[in-house]
Design an enzyme around this catalytic site. Sequence first.
Site, short mmCIF file in Angstrom:
data_model
loop_
_atom_site.label_atom_id
_atom_site.label_comp_id
_atom_site.label_asym_id
_atom_site.label_seq_id
_atom_site.Cartn_x
_atom_site.Cartn_y
_atom_site.Cartn_z
N GLU A 28 -6.45 4.74 8.10
CA GLU A 28 -5.82 6.15 7.71
C GLU A 28 -7.41 6.94 7.18
O GLU A 28 -7.63 8.19 7.54
CB GLU A 28 -5.03 6.21 6.73
CG GLU A 28 -3.48 6.18 7.86
CD GLU A 28 -2.47 5.36 6.82
OE1 GLU A 28 -2.35 5.79 5.70
OE2 GLU A 28 -1.61 5.05 7.69
N GLU A 35 -5.36 -4.72 10.90
CA GLU A 35 -4.37 -3.89 11.23
C GLU A 35 -4.42 -2.87 12.23
O GLU A 35 -5.24 -2.01 12.34
CB GLU A 35 -4.11 -2.91 9.88
CG GLU A 35 -3.94 -3.78 8.43
CD GLU A 35 -3.47 -2.66 7.73
OE1 GLU A 35 -2.20 -2.88 7.15
OE2 GLU A 35 -4.11 -1.64 7.37
N GLY A 84 2.74 2.13 10.65
CA GLY A 84 3.95 3.06 10.46
C GLY A 84 4.60 3.47 11.65
O GLY A 84 5.41 4.61 11.96
N LYS A 128 -0.05 4.26 -0.20
CA LYS A 128 -0.66 5.50 0.43
C LYS A 128 -0.33 6.67 -0.53
O LYS A 128 -0.22 6.44 -1.61
CB LYS A 128 -0.08 5.61 1.80
CG LYS A 128 0.06 4.46 2.70
CD LYS A 128 0.35 4.51 3.98
CE LYS A 128 0.47 3.21 4.63
NZ LYS A 128 0.33 3.42 6.24
N ASN A 130 0.88 -1.18 0.14
CA ASN A 130 -0.10 0.00 0.05
C ASN A 130 0.98 1.05 -0.17
O ASN A 130 1.65 1.69 0.97
CB ASN A 130 -0.97 0.04 1.29
CG ASN A 130 -1.69 1.09 1.39
OD1 ASN A 130 -1.88 2.12 0.55
ND2 ASN A 130 -2.08 1.32 2.59
N SER A 188 3.83 -2.23 10.55
CA SER A 188 5.01 -2.27 10.63
C SER A 188 5.66 -3.67 10.42
O SER A 188 6.44 -4.18 10.93
CB SER A 188 5.20 -1.91 11.90
OG SER A 188 5.16 -0.69 12.35
N HIS A 192 -9.42 1.22 5.17
CA HIS A 192 -8.26 1.46 5.75
C HIS A 192 -8.30 2.24 7.08
O HIS A 192 -8.91 3.55 6.87
CB HIS A 192 -7.09 2.16 4.92
CG HIS A 192 -5.79 1.89 5.27
ND1 HIS A 192 -4.98 2.94 6.16
CD2 HIS A 192 -4.49 0.90 5.01
CE1 HIS A 192 -3.84 2.67 6.36
NE2 HIS A 192 -3.58 1.49 5.86
#
Length: 245
Positions: free
Chosen positions: A94, A162, A168, A11, A9, A207, A92
Amino acid sequence: MRRKLVAGNWKMNGSRAALAELDAIAAAAAAAPDVDVEIAVPFTLIAAAADRAPALAIGAEDVHEADSGAHTGCVSAGMVKEAGACFTIVGHSERRADQHETSHDAWAKAAAARRQGLRVILCCGETEAERDADRAERVVQAQIEKSVPDNADGSWFTLAYEPRWAIGTGRTPTLDEIAAIHAIARAKLRMLIGDAAAGVRILYGGSVTGANAAAILATANVDGALVGGASLTADKFVPIIEAAA
Ligand code: PEP
């Protein structure tokens, strides 16, 4: 038997120049025929990525829940498919955080993608506060219940666990914690879609690196990885593909 899937991904990263990374990633994918390798890229790169790496599955990072209409600035599943995408990520964390998307939105986006013949990776996962409050399992179960379409099966649908606090950050849950959530996710899928649950892949994301991938991928009910930062360059992504092989 579920095949391992390693999905990237990008992003809001990448450029046409960055697509050169796909050459070595495609070569690694060809050398690992038992692993499916997919990369979700920004909308603007889908067509060029699909042209450059026809053997890789290129996807979108999101789609709108409607097929078309008055939604300025949005992009539909049909549009990304026409550009060359064969799958999309939905839900996702985010997008849940930045665009306030809900599990119901993720459900509607998954349904839209399915209508257009795209495969789907649907994300779920708890926040750090929810884990600290011992609510991770309940949160993930509720997200799955609200977002997994009734007609989900492994031919087009993949779930990705996730934990938001692992994305991250360089931090990951323990292998036992990953196994526990993946087991309850599988059980929840079974309740919702019955025997089809056995064919649905459940990825871990957060991660993942070349250093921790082998152990994570060997964990029960982990059928692959969704990889953010380490998917941007071949030197970091290829070792994850190799760990899955
Ligand atoms: C992600 O954004 O889906 C993700 C897992 O990111 P990272 O690998 O960078 O934690």
